[in-house]
Design a protein around this motif. Structure first.
Motif, mmCIF file in Angstrom:
data_model
loop_
_atom_site.group_PDB
_atom_site.id
_atom_site.type_symbol
_atom_site.label_atom_id
_atom_site.label_comp_id
_atom_site.label_asym_id
_atom_site.label_seq_id
_atom_site.Cartn_x
_atom_site.Cartn_y
_atom_site.Cartn_z
ATOM 1 N N GLU A 43 23.482 0.717 -27.358
ATOM 2 C CA GLU A 43 22.075 0.235 -27.497
ATOM 3 C C GLU A 43 20.864 0.807 -28.310
ATOM 4 O O GLU A 43 20.016 0.212 -28.484
ATOM 5 N N LEU A 73 17.308 -7.103 -25.091
ATOM 6 C CA LEU A 73 18.064 -7.611 -24.128
ATOM 7 C C LEU A 73 18.959 -8.560 -24.373
ATOM 8 O O LEU A 73 20.260 -8.606 -23.834
ATOM 9 N N SER A 116 26.925 -6.331 -19.580
ATOM 10 C CA SER A 116 26.015 -5.243 -19.071
ATOM 11 C C SER A 116 24.756 -5.463 -19.476
ATOM 12 O O SER A 116 23.825 -5.698 -18.704
ATOM 13 N N ARG A 167 21.467 -7.096 -17.577
ATOM 14 C CA ARG A 167 20.256 -6.221 -17.317
ATOM 15 C C ARG A 167 18.797 -7.125 -18.007
ATOM 16 O O ARG A 167 17.766 -7.008 -17.402
ATOM 17 N N GLN A 196 17.825 -9.226 -15.232
ATOM 18 C CA GLN A 196 17.222 -8.512 -14.200
ATOM 19 C C GLN A 196 15.675 -8.249 -14.692
ATOM 20 O O GLN A 196 14.701 -8.661 -13.839
ATOM 21 N N GLU A 197 15.416 -7.777 -15.945
ATOM 22 C CA GLU A 197 14.178 -7.778 -16.240
ATOM 23 C C GLU A 197 13.293 -8.936 -16.455
ATOM 24 O O GLU A 197 12.269 -9.124 -15.903
#
Length: 417
Positions: A22, A32, A48, A52, A55-56
């Motif tokens: 990250e 993202l 992953s 994420r 989802q955002e």
């Protein structure tokens, strides 16, 4: 125990790898979507991050939907419901207000579209006068300022020519410059609103107040704005001050005590549009005095009459200077009084008072306060032409005068503007 430690070390290594991934510089600005060069080497981490990111995006879409729902509830007047939806939207995305564009897809509920239309309406209604004029022009070929709401058998005011209507509006303003009634008349309909904004009316009002000093409209956008913003004295009421002080009385006959008296008196100042002013100092309270100040032809003996002028100083302070004197009353000479002895003629004099006041605003009202800056008495001897001047010290006895509006002063119109 060794197997538990091995599992713990494996989880720690996986966490470190994900954390380093990250923080890697190959990530995109949004955090993202990774760049293609990193995607081939880290397959599990990319999955992953993609999850994420989805989802955002889903969270932001939900926040947009809640925010637009709040906008709709606010437009419908349901403020409590709107606050609830605003709060839910900001809990999901705190800066959702700056991310939303107020536009939705064709299959949406059209709330964002209505927001865009409302913004356009606000811009359109910024100049209400031009909007009303445009609406009246588009209604009919023969423009009428107003239409009767119900059918009437009598002649409606809309039948009158424009010249007659404007003459009526000048009577409403009257020589007393009752602009408050003109503003109330403009609330009747769009046509009356247009008539009440006639530049010629407001120009004449400004000329009445400031004279030749208002030939230029700059820096104001209109004559009405000049009337509202430029400092001026008010004509629809009275400036009143109340003064109290305690003075020592005479000693009693037996000498045991000395009386103290509380003295209370009022000053009244009434301005007229034609440059005249009235001043009265009396112990009587406003309810009994104010009705007598409606016209300049009052029968009150102690009243002082004169003229005033407005002065705009270099320090941007507006001051009022007035010269007032007692009304002259010619009394018939009583010859019988001096019949049996020689009469000694008294020296004739003229008394005038010079007053200087600073115009201020206090509270929500504008130009409603006058502060004393000068007061002097000038005595002129007619036989010699000499003038004796006595200047009074401005102390706490000269309390500021505050404006009080009197409805009866503008209840009747004597002359048109």
């Amino acid at each position: 125990e060794r197997s538990g430690e091995a599992n713990l070390q494996a989880e720690l290594q996986m966490f470190r790898a994900q954390w380093m991934f990250e923080l890697a510089p190959g990530m995109s600005s949004s955090g993202l979507e990774p760049l293609p060069c990193r995607a081939s080497s880290r397959g599990p981490g990319v999955k992953s991050v993609d999850a994420r990111g989805k989802q955002e995006i889903a969270k932001e879409e939900k926040a947009k939907e809640l925010f637009l729902k709040a906008v709709e509830e606010e437009q419908n007047g349901a403020l409590y419901e709107a606050i609830k939806f605003y709060r839910l939207a900001m809990q999901l995305v705190p800066d959702i207000e700056f991310k939303i564009t107020y536009t939705r897809s064709p299959d949406g509920d059209g709330v964002g579209k209505r927001c865009v239309e409302d913004n356009k309406e606000d811009d359109k209604m910024a100049d209400l006068l031009s909007d009303f004029q445009q609406q009246l022009t588009l209604q009919e070929s023969s423009v009428k300022l107003c239409q009767p709401e119900v059918d009437v058998s009598q002649t409606h005011i809309s039948v009158l020519p424009m010249e007659v209507l404007m003459y009526i509006f000048r009577w409403v303003v009257s020589s007393d410059l009752d602009l408050r009634s003109l503003e109330q008349l403009s609330l009747v309909c769009r046509g009356f609103y247009i008539c009440a904004r006639d530049p010629e009316i407001w120009h004449q009002v400004c000329l009445k107040i400031w004279g030749r000093s208002c030939n230029k409209l700059v820096p104001y956008a209109s004559w009405r704005e000049m009337f509202l913003e430029r400092p001026r004295v008010r004509f629809d009421g009275v400036y009143i001050s109340k003064t109290k002080y305690i003075r020592q009385g005479e000693q009693s006959l037996d000498g045991f005590y000395r009386a103290w008296h509380q003295v209370e008196y009022y000053r009244y100042l009434r301005f007229f549009p034609d440059g005249q002013v009235m001043m009265l100092t009396t112990p009587e309270d406003p309810p009994s005095i104010v009705p007598r100040l409606r016209t300049k032809n009052t029968r009150t003996d102690a009243i002082l009459l004169g003229h005033y002028r407005l002065s705009q100083e270099t320090d941007n302070q507006t001051k009022v200077f007035a010269v007032i004197m007692k009304k002259k009353e010619e009394k018939p000479i009583d010859y019988h009084k001096y019949r049996y002895f020689r009469r000694v003629p008294a020296q004739e004099t003229d008394h005038s008072f010079h007053v200087g006041l600073q115009l201020c605003s206090s509270g929500r009202q504008r130009f409603n306060k006058l502060v004393w800056i000068h007061h002097s008495c000038h005595i002129t001897y007619k036989s010699t032409g000499e003038t004796a001047v006595t200047t009074f010290d401005i102390d706490k006895m000269y309390t500021p005068l505050f404006f009080a509006r009197v409805k009866s002063f503008t209840a009747f119109s004597e002359k048109p503007l």
